[in-house]
Design a protein around this motif. Structure first.
Motif, PDB file in Angstrom:
ATOM      1  N   SER A  76      -9.623   4.635   0.662  1.00 37.13           N
ATOM      2  CA  SER A  76      -8.831   4.650  -0.572  1.00 37.13           C
ATOM      3  C   SER A  76      -9.099   5.875  -1.428  1.00 37.13           C
ATOM      4  O   SER A  76      -8.359   6.138  -2.383  1.00 37.13           O
ATOM      5  CB  SER A  76      -9.119   3.382  -1.384  1.00 37.13           C
ATOM      6  OG  SER A  76      -8.704   2.234  -0.684  1.00 37.13           O
TER       7      SER A  76
ATOM      8  N   ARG B  39       0.869  -1.183   0.000  1.00 33.14           N
ATOM      9  CA  ARG B  39       0.000   0.000   0.000  1.00 33.14           C
ATOM     10  C   ARG B  39       0.904   1.230   0.000  1.00 33.14           C
ATOM     11  O   ARG B  39       1.710   1.426   0.909  1.00 33.14           O
ATOM     12  CB  ARG B  39      -0.883   0.012   1.252  1.00 33.14           C
ATOM     13  CG  ARG B  39      -1.669  -1.235   1.448  1.00 33.14           C
ATOM     14  CD  ARG B  39      -2.317  -1.311   2.816  1.00 33.14           C
ATOM     15  NE  ARG B  39      -3.542  -0.538   2.874  1.00 33.14           N
ATOM     16  CZ  ARG B  39      -4.253  -0.382   3.993  1.00 33.14           C
ATOM     17  NH1 ARG B  39      -3.830  -0.893   5.134  1.00 33.14           N
ATOM     18  NH2 ARG B  39      -5.375   0.306   3.967  1.00 33.14           N
TER      19      ARG B  39
ATOM     20  N   TRP C 181       1.135  -0.158   4.862  1.00 28.88           N
ATOM     21  CA  TRP C 181       1.429   1.150   4.272  1.00 28.88           C
ATOM     22  C   TRP C 181       2.924   1.437   4.300  1.00 28.88           C
ATOM     23  O   TRP C 181       3.595   1.210   5.312  1.00 28.88           O
ATOM     24  CB  TRP C 181       0.726   2.261   5.037  1.00 28.88           C
ATOM     25  CG  TRP C 181      -0.718   2.440   4.717  1.00 28.88           C
ATOM     26  CD1 TRP C 181      -1.778   2.034   5.471  1.00 28.88           C
ATOM     27  CD2 TRP C 181      -1.267   3.087   3.559  1.00 28.88           C
ATOM     28  NE1 TRP C 181      -2.959   2.377   4.862  1.00 28.88           N
ATOM     29  CE2 TRP C 181      -2.676   3.021   3.680  1.00 28.88           C
ATOM     30  CE3 TRP C 181      -0.712   3.702   2.439  1.00 28.88           C
ATOM     31  CZ2 TRP C 181      -3.530   3.557   2.722  1.00 28.88           C
ATOM     32  CZ3 TRP C 181      -1.562   4.225   1.485  1.00 28.88           C
ATOM     33  CH2 TRP C 181      -2.950   4.154   1.628  1.00 28.88           C
TER      34      TRP C 181
ATOM     35  N   SER D 154       1.159   5.559  -0.907  1.00 26.80           N
ATOM     36  CA  SER D 154       0.496   6.827  -1.188  1.00 26.80           C
ATOM     37  C   SER D 154       0.682   7.189  -2.661  1.00 26.80           C
ATOM     38  O   SER D 154       1.713   6.856  -3.262  1.00 26.80           O
ATOM     39  CB  SER D 154       1.115   7.916  -0.302  1.00 26.80           C
ATOM     40  OG  SER D 154       0.802   9.206  -0.773  1.00 26.80           O
TER      41      SER D 154
ATOM     42  N   SER E  84      -2.085   7.252   5.230  1.00 28.98           N
ATOM     43  CA  SER E  84      -2.481   5.990   5.852  1.00 28.98           C
ATOM     44  C   SER E  84      -3.682   6.134   6.784  1.00 28.98           C
ATOM     45  O   SER E  84      -4.232   5.123   7.247  1.00 28.98           O
ATOM     46  CB  SER E  84      -1.306   5.392   6.632  1.00 28.98           C
ATOM     47  OG  SER E  84      -0.896   6.265   7.670  1.00 28.98           O
TER      48      SER E  84
END
Length: 350
Positions: A216, A60, A81, A62, A127
């Motif tokens: 998301s 995951r 994350w 950004s 996150s």
């Protein structure tokens, strides 16, 4: 565990055995194989400060990940994350610091800490988990679950614990009232599944109230420090004064060609705003802030500095300072308990 299974209520803080600590993607078989193999191998290894797993990474990220990497980010992993721990010099190799001493991370995060206190810093907090609570009975549901008073005007933000049957803090969240029948609940990455399950379970008997995980869809950028108001005024036509934009309020603001939901909140003890941005608009808004921040000595910062800043300011962190065994009064959070609030009798009991 047997008592938990038979009564439905854990006897204490069993977070380490709680299925809600796991994310859905973590049942992926390749993920499980790689991470479990590493975990067994690490059983007797030293656990250095800020150590993160080496396997099953970049699950995951950004939308700003590549920008952050170019700026010198050293990443750690939380709930899948990739989060910035601290920033090194741009272009330098990212390294894992295997020491209990004051290595490069200490110097870099210390500079980020100082910049937040004296100038302005930018944190990527994508996150964060975001849950949308909607419906005619959304207020009643949240009013029942929260210790604080959620019956506030549209555009107000409330920080509140969520309590279990023992009076312990099941979690602590930030709730923004975005319309008469809509609330945006923001919580930490590691608590995403826990809080989502808590809300959904109690919504079952709460009339017309729906819970949607919209995490998301958002990128969160936090602009913090004494010069945060000046920086945001350079990239947005919004009025960031105390009169127009008081603490614990939210406004939709324009930045560059995009729109962000700005929370005037802080987890570092300085003037600042959290910008909750539609994911597809994040790159343009990030670039605009960084470009205008150059003349204000804007520094990008990571989670090590965020943690030292919140410790210095006396802010609690669920999972570190708080657990579901601690009450708000025991934790110095009595100010979050609205003893005389309107509880709205239409809500069914827990």
């Amino acid at each position: 565990m047997a008592e938990w299974m038979s009564t439905g209520i854990p006897a204490g803080d069993y977070w380490g055995m709680d299925v809600r600590r796991a994310m859905a993607f973590q049942r992926n078989r390749r993920y499980l194989y790689d991470r479990a193999t590493e975990a067994v191998g690490n059983l007797w290894n030293l656990h250095w400060p800020h150590k993160s797993p080496k396997t099953a990474r970049n699950v995951r990220v950004s939308p700003l990940h590549s920008r952050l990497a170019q700026a010198g980010a050293n990443f750690g992993e939380v709930a899948g994350w990739e989060r910035v721990q601290w920033f090194g010099e741009p272009g330098t190799k990212r390294v894992t610091h295997a020491t209990f001493g004051k290595d490069d991370w200490f110097r870099h995060s210390g500079a980020e800490h100082a910049a937040t206190r004296s100038d302005v810093t930018l944190f990527d907090q994508t996150s964060f988990a975001h849950m949308l609570v909607q419906g005619r009975d959304a207020l009643a549901l949240l009013q029942r679950l929260s210790t604080n008073d959620i019956e506030v005007p549209v555009g107000r933000i409330v920080y509140t614990p969520l309590l279990n049957q023992r009076g312990g803090m099941e979690s602590d969240v930030t709730i923004c009232r975005t319309s008469d029948e809509e609330f945006l609940v923001v919580t930490a990455a590691a608590q995403r599944i826990r809080d989502l399950a808590w809300l959904k379970n109690h919504a079952k008997g709460a009339g017309q109230a729906t819970i949607a995980d919209v995490s998301s869809g958002y990128v969160t950028l936090s602009v913090m420090g004494p010069q945060s108001r000046e920086l945001l005024s350079l990239v947005s036509p919004a009025d960031f004064s105390d009169t127009a934009f008081p603490f614990a309020t939210a406004r939709e603001i324009e930045i560059r060609y995009g729109i962000a939901l700005a929370f005037r909140m802080t987890f570092v003890g300085e003037l600042g705003w959290e910008l909750h941005i539609p994911a597809e608009q994040a790159l343009g808004i990030y670039d605009a802030i960084v470009a205008k921040g150059y003349d204000l000595s804007l520094r990008q910062a990571g989670y090590v500095a965020l943690n030292t800043l919140r410790l210095e300011a006396g802010y609690r962190d669920w999972g570190s300072d708080l657990s579901d065994e601690d009450t708000p009064l025991e934790s110095g959070l009595g100010f979050t308990v609205a003893w005389d609030k309107n509880r709205i009798s239409s809500v069914v009991p827990l």
